[in-house]
Scaffold this motif. Structure first.
Motif, PDB file in Angstrom:
ATOM      1  N   ASP A   5       0.854  -1.181   0.000  1.00 53.45           N
ATOM      2  CA  ASP A   5       0.000   0.000   0.000  1.00 53.45           C
ATOM      3  C   ASP A   5       0.897   1.241   0.000  1.00 53.45           C
ATOM      4  O   ASP A   5       1.488   1.584   1.028  1.00 53.45           O
ATOM      5  N   LEU A   6       1.014   1.906  -1.154  1.00 50.33           N
ATOM      6  CA  LEU A   6       1.856   3.086  -1.281  1.00 50.33           C
ATOM      7  C   LEU A   6       1.081   4.331  -0.865  1.00 50.33           C
ATOM      8  O   LEU A   6      -0.093   4.469  -1.193  1.00 50.33           O
ATOM      9  N   CYS A   7       1.744   5.230  -0.164  1.00 52.00           N
ATOM     10  CA  CYS A   7       1.097   6.432   0.395  1.00 52.00           C
ATOM     11  C   CYS A   7      -0.075   5.998   1.270  1.00 52.00           C
ATOM     12  O   CYS A   7      -1.208   6.450   1.114  1.00 52.00           O
ATOM     13  N   CYS A   8       0.208   5.102   2.198  1.00 55.07           N
ATOM     14  CA  CYS A   8      -0.848   4.402   2.945  1.00 55.07           C
ATOM     15  C   CYS A   8      -1.615   5.275   3.925  1.00 55.07           C
ATOM     16  O   CYS A   8      -2.746   4.942   4.277  1.00 55.07           O
ATOM     17  N   GLY A   9      -1.038   6.378   4.401  1.00 54.73           N
ATOM     18  CA  GLY A   9      -1.763   7.296   5.292  1.00 54.73           C
ATOM     19  C   GLY A   9      -2.431   6.602   6.461  1.00 54.73           C
ATOM     20  O   GLY A   9      -1.771   6.035   7.324  1.00 54.73           O
ATOM     21  N   THR A  10      -3.750   6.613   6.500  1.00 52.84           N
ATOM     22  CA  THR A  10      -4.504   6.023   7.616  1.00 52.84           C
ATOM     23  C   THR A  10      -4.645   4.504   7.519  1.00 52.84           C
ATOM     24  O   THR A  10      -5.244   3.885   8.389  1.00 52.84           O
ATOM     25  N   GLN A  11      -4.132   3.932   6.475  1.00 51.95           N
ATOM     26  CA  GLN A  11      -4.126   2.473   6.265  1.00 51.95           C
ATOM     27  C   GLN A  11      -5.532   1.859   6.264  1.00 51.95           C
ATOM     28  O   GLN A  11      -5.762   0.762   6.776  1.00 51.95           O
ATOM     29  N   GLY A  25       2.588  -1.337   4.426  1.00 53.47           N
ATOM     30  CA  GLY A  25       2.256   0.047   4.123  1.00 53.47           C
ATOM     31  C   GLY A  25       3.515   0.894   4.015  1.00 53.47           C
ATOM     32  O   GLY A  25       4.437   0.753   4.806  1.00 53.47           O
ATOM     33  N   LEU A  26       3.541   1.785   3.041  1.00 49.24           N
ATOM     34  CA  LEU A  26       4.660   2.701   2.837  1.00 49.24           C
ATOM     35  C   LEU A  26       4.131   4.123   2.819  1.00 49.24           C
ATOM     36  O   LEU A  26       3.153   4.418   2.134  1.00 49.24           O
ATOM     37  N   ASP A  27       4.786   4.994   3.589  1.00 46.53           N
ATOM     38  CA  ASP A  27       4.387   6.400   3.610  1.00 46.53           C
ATOM     39  C   ASP A  27       5.581   7.250   4.026  1.00 46.53           C
ATOM     40  O   ASP A  27       6.495   6.767   4.696  1.00 46.53           O
ATOM     41  N   ILE A  28       5.566   8.501   3.620  1.00 46.40           N
ATOM     42  CA  ILE A  28       6.635   9.430   3.991  1.00 46.40           C
ATOM     43  C   ILE A  28       6.463   9.937   5.425  1.00 46.40           C
ATOM     44  O   ILE A  28       7.415  10.320   6.085  1.00 46.40           O
ATOM     45  N   ASN A  29       5.228   9.914   5.914  1.00 48.92           N
ATOM     46  CA  ASN A  29       4.941  10.366   7.277  1.00 48.92           C
ATOM     47  C   ASN A  29       5.151   9.227   8.272  1.00 48.92           C
ATOM     48  O   ASN A  29       4.718   8.098   8.026  1.00 48.92           O
ATOM     49  N   GLU A  30       5.766   9.558   9.395  1.00 51.54           N
ATOM     50  CA  GLU A  30       6.033   8.536  10.405  1.00 51.54           C
ATOM     51  C   GLU A  30       4.773   8.046  11.098  1.00 51.54           C
ATOM     52  O   GLU A  30       4.718   6.912  11.564  1.00 51.54           O
ATOM     53  N   ILE A  31       3.780   8.898  11.187  1.00 57.86           N
ATOM     54  CA  ILE A  31       2.528   8.520  11.838  1.00 57.86           C
ATOM     55  C   ILE A  31       1.385   9.360  11.261  1.00 57.86           C
ATOM     56  O   ILE A  31       1.540  10.542  11.016  1.00 57.86           O
ATOM     57  N   THR A  32       0.260   8.721  11.005  1.00 62.38           N
ATOM     58  CA  THR A  32      -0.939   9.402  10.515  1.00 62.38           C
ATOM     59  C   THR A  32      -2.136   8.835  11.262  1.00 62.38           C
ATOM     60  O   THR A  32      -2.409   7.639  11.187  1.00 62.38           O
ATOM     61  N   ASP A  33      -2.833   9.685  11.982  1.00 64.78           N
ATOM     62  CA  ASP A  33      -3.994   9.249  12.783  1.00 64.78           C
ATOM     63  C   ASP A  33      -3.677   8.030  13.644  1.00 64.78           C
ATOM     64  O   ASP A  33      -4.463   7.083  13.735  1.00 64.78           O
ATOM     65  N   GLY A  34      -2.495   8.017  14.237  1.00 61.66           N
ATOM     66  CA  GLY A  34      -2.091   6.928  15.117  1.00 61.66           C
ATOM     67  C   GLY A  34      -1.593   5.687  14.398  1.00 61.66           C
ATOM     68  O   GLY A  34      -1.269   4.690  15.038  1.00 61.66           O
ATOM     69  N   LYS A  35      -1.503   5.709  13.087  1.00 58.52           N
ATOM     70  CA  LYS A  35      -1.056   4.557  12.305  1.00 58.52           C
ATOM     71  C   LYS A  35       0.401   4.774  11.872  1.00 58.52           C
ATOM     72  O   LYS A  35       0.750   5.834  11.368  1.00 58.52           O
ATOM     73  N   VAL A  36       1.227   3.752  12.051  1.00 57.71           N
ATOM     74  CA  VAL A  36       2.637   3.814  11.673  1.00 57.71           C
ATOM     75  C   VAL A  36       2.863   2.858  10.506  1.00 57.71           C
ATOM     76  O   VAL A  36       2.576   1.662  10.620  1.00 57.71           O
ATOM     77  N   PRO A  37       3.370   3.352   9.370  1.00 52.70           N
ATOM     78  CA  PRO A  37       3.609   2.463   8.224  1.00 52.70           C
ATOM     79  C   PRO A  37       4.783   1.509   8.465  1.00 52.70           C
ATOM     80  O   PRO A  37       5.648   1.780   9.290  1.00 52.70           O
ATOM     81  N   ASN A  38       4.796   0.400   7.754  1.00 52.67           N
ATOM     82  CA  ASN A  38       5.905  -0.552   7.844  1.00 52.67           C
ATOM     83  C   ASN A  38       7.187   0.050   7.287  1.00 52.67           C
ATOM     84  O   ASN A  38       8.272  -0.216   7.789  1.00 52.67           O
ATOM     85  N   ILE A  39       7.052   0.816   6.210  1.00 50.45           N
ATOM     86  CA  ILE A  39       8.191   1.445   5.553  1.00 50.45           C
ATOM     87  C   ILE A  39       7.969   2.951   5.575  1.00 50.45           C
ATOM     88  O   ILE A  39       6.973   3.435   5.052  1.00 50.45           O
ATOM     89  N   ILE A  40       8.903   3.670   6.185  1.00 47.76           N
ATOM     90  CA  ILE A  40       8.822   5.127   6.235  1.00 47.76           C
ATOM     91  C   ILE A  40       9.914   5.672   5.329  1.00 47.76           C
ATOM     92  O   ILE A  40      11.103   5.589   5.659  1.00 47.76           O
ATOM     93  N   THR A  41       9.508   6.181   4.180  1.00 46.07           N
ATOM     94  CA  THR A  41      10.465   6.707   3.215  1.00 46.07           C
ATOM     95  C   THR A  41       9.754   7.561   2.176  1.00 46.07           C
ATOM     96  O   THR A  41       8.531   7.506   2.049  1.00 46.07           O
ATOM     97  N   ASP A  42      10.533   8.313   1.436  1.00 48.01           N
ATOM     98  CA  ASP A  42      10.018   9.084   0.308  1.00 48.01           C
ATOM     99  C   ASP A  42       9.894   8.126  -0.874  1.00 48.01           C
ATOM    100  O   ASP A  42      10.879   7.511  -1.286  1.00 48.01           O
ATOM    101  N   LEU A  43       8.723   7.980  -1.407  1.00 46.30           N
ATOM    102  CA  LEU A  43       8.468   7.047  -2.502  1.00 46.30           C
ATOM    103  C   LEU A  43       9.370   7.315  -3.710  1.00 46.30           C
ATOM    104  O   LEU A  43       9.789   6.383  -4.399  1.00 46.30           O
TER     105      LEU A  43
END
Length: 66
Positions: A5-11, A25-43
Motif C-alpha cells: 500500500d503506497l502512500c498508505c496514510g490512515t491504512q 504500508g509505505l508512507d513518507i509520514n512517520e505517523i498518521t492518525d495513530g497509524k505507523v507504516p511498515n516502511i517510512i520513506t520518500d516514494l
C-alpha cells in the motif's frame, strides 16, 4: 504473499486486506492518525528493486496519492 500500500496514510485498506494477505504500508509520514507504516520513506527515492529482491513481488500494489 503480501499487498503493498503506497502512500498508505490512515491504512484504511489494511482492515480488509489482512483477512487474506500480509499487508505492507509505505508512507513518507512517520505517523498518521495513530497509524505507523511498515516502511517510512520518500516514494521517489525508495529502492524498490532491492526491497523486491529481498521480499519478493507483492500480489497487488495499491497507490493512494494524497
Amino acid at each position: 504473499m503480501y499487498v503493498l500500500d503506497l502512500c498508505c496514510g490512515t491504512q484504511s485498506l489494511k482492515v480488509e486486506i489482512e483477512k487474506y494477505y500480509d499487508y505492507v504500508g509505505l508512507d513518507i509520514n512517520e505517523i498518521t492518525d495513530g497509524k505507523v507504516p511498515n516502511i517510512i520513506t520518500d516514494l521517489t527515492t525508495w529502492d524498490y528493486k532491492d526491497y523486491f529482491l529481498k521480499n519478493g513481488l507483492p500480489k497487488l500494489i495499491w497507490f493512494s496519492p494524497p
